[in-house]
Motif scaffolding. Structure first.
Motif, PDB file in Angstrom:
ATOM      1  N   UNK A   1     -74.628   6.043  -2.553  1.00 35.96           N
ATOM      2  CA  UNK A   1     -74.019   4.707  -2.674  1.00 35.96           C
ATOM      3  C   UNK A   1     -74.426   3.838  -1.484  1.00 35.96           C
ATOM      4  N   UNK A   2     -75.726   3.826  -1.224  1.00 29.92           N
ATOM      5  CA  UNK A   2     -76.300   3.119  -0.085  1.00 29.92           C
ATOM      6  C   UNK A   2     -77.264   2.045  -0.585  1.00 29.92           C
ATOM      7  N   UNK A   3     -77.078   0.830  -0.092  1.00 34.05           N
ATOM      8  CA  UNK A   3     -77.945  -0.294  -0.432  1.00 34.05           C
ATOM      9  C   UNK A   3     -78.654  -0.743   0.831  1.00 34.05           C
ATOM     10  N   UNK A   4     -79.948  -1.016   0.716  1.00 33.35           N
ATOM     11  CA  UNK A   4     -80.735  -1.543   1.827  1.00 33.35           C
ATOM     12  C   UNK A   4     -81.269  -2.903   1.404  1.00 33.35           C
ATOM     13  N   UNK A   5     -80.916  -3.921   2.171  1.00 34.28           N
ATOM     14  CA  UNK A   5     -81.385  -5.284   1.924  1.00 34.28           C
ATOM     15  C   UNK A   5     -82.360  -5.672   3.021  1.00 34.28           C
TER      16      UNK A   5
ATOM     17  N   UNK B   1     -81.379   6.962   7.371  1.00 36.04           N
ATOM     18  CA  UNK B   1     -81.042   8.395   7.355  1.00 36.04           C
ATOM     19  C   UNK B   1     -79.657   8.624   7.966  1.00 36.04           C
ATOM     20  N   UNK B   2     -79.356   7.945   9.047  1.00 32.24           N
ATOM     21  CA  UNK B   2     -78.039   8.076   9.686  1.00 32.24           C
ATOM     22  C   UNK B   2     -76.948   7.570   8.747  1.00 32.24           C
ATOM     23  N   UNK B   3     -77.175   6.410   8.131  1.00 33.73           N
ATOM     24  CA  UNK B   3     -76.173   5.847   7.216  1.00 33.73           C
ATOM     25  C   UNK B   3     -75.961   6.744   5.999  1.00 33.73           C
ATOM     26  N   UNK B   4     -77.001   7.457   5.595  1.00 36.61           N
ATOM     27  CA  UNK B   4     -76.881   8.374   4.459  1.00 36.61           C
ATOM     28  C   UNK B   4     -76.179   9.673   4.845  1.00 36.61           C
TER      29      UNK B   4
ATOM     30  N   UNK C   1     -73.772  -1.156   2.706  1.00 35.08           N
ATOM     31  CA  UNK C   1     -74.903  -2.070   2.725  1.00 35.08           C
ATOM     32  C   UNK C   1     -75.512  -2.118   4.123  1.00 35.08           C
ATOM     33  N   UNK C   2     -76.817  -1.885   4.194  1.00 35.68           N
ATOM     34  CA  UNK C   2     -77.568  -2.041   5.437  1.00 35.68           C
ATOM     35  C   UNK C   2     -78.472  -3.247   5.267  1.00 35.68           C
TER      36      UNK C   2
END
Length: 130
Positions: free
Chosen positions: A61-65, A114-117, A94-95
């Motif tokens: 549930x990770x979004x990268x903008x 990777x850290x956020x995941x 959200x990153x």
């Protein structure tokens, strides 16, 4: 992952956006595609809740903008904040990275992802090291 209805218009817009990626988006895509980044599965230009996000890792549930300079404008920033709030309310993290950060420092961007995941611990800063 729960699937939601995606309008044909959103699906078509996402398809067009996948074919016209920015240099920064293409650079990040080459790092994360085909589970290259710590076996994380990313989708690009994915419709979620009426928005099309640049990159999404549904499993985490990770979004990268990836944001261009227009995102520094007050009206765009306000819109981004509302979008972020809606997506976070749905459980997404959200990153946001500037285009320039992706182009110049892709390794650091990937490390943040990777850290956020939850696949790596945040590095200790010099202040915390005895």
């Amino acid at each position: 992952m729960t699937h939601h209805h995606v309008s044909p218009v959103s699906r078509g817009n996402a398809r067009k956006m996948r074919k016209a990626m920015t240099d920064a988006e293409l650079k990040l895509w080459n790092e994360v595609r085909a589970n290259r980044l710590m076996d994380l599965s990313f989708r690009r230009q994915m419709p979620i809740a009426g928005y099309i996000v640049d990159f999404a890792c549904p499993d985490k549930k990770l979004i990268v903008e990836i944001d261009g300079s227009q995102h520094a404008l007050a009206e765009v920033s306000t819109s981004d904040s509302a979008r972020t709030a809606k997506l976070e309310a749905l459980g997404w993290t959200i990153l946001r990275f500037w285009n320039d950060d992706v182009i110049r420092d892709i390794d650091n961007v990937c490390q943040h992802i990777v850290i956020a995941a939850g696949l790596a611990a945040a590095p200790l800063t010099e202040e915390l090291v005895p």
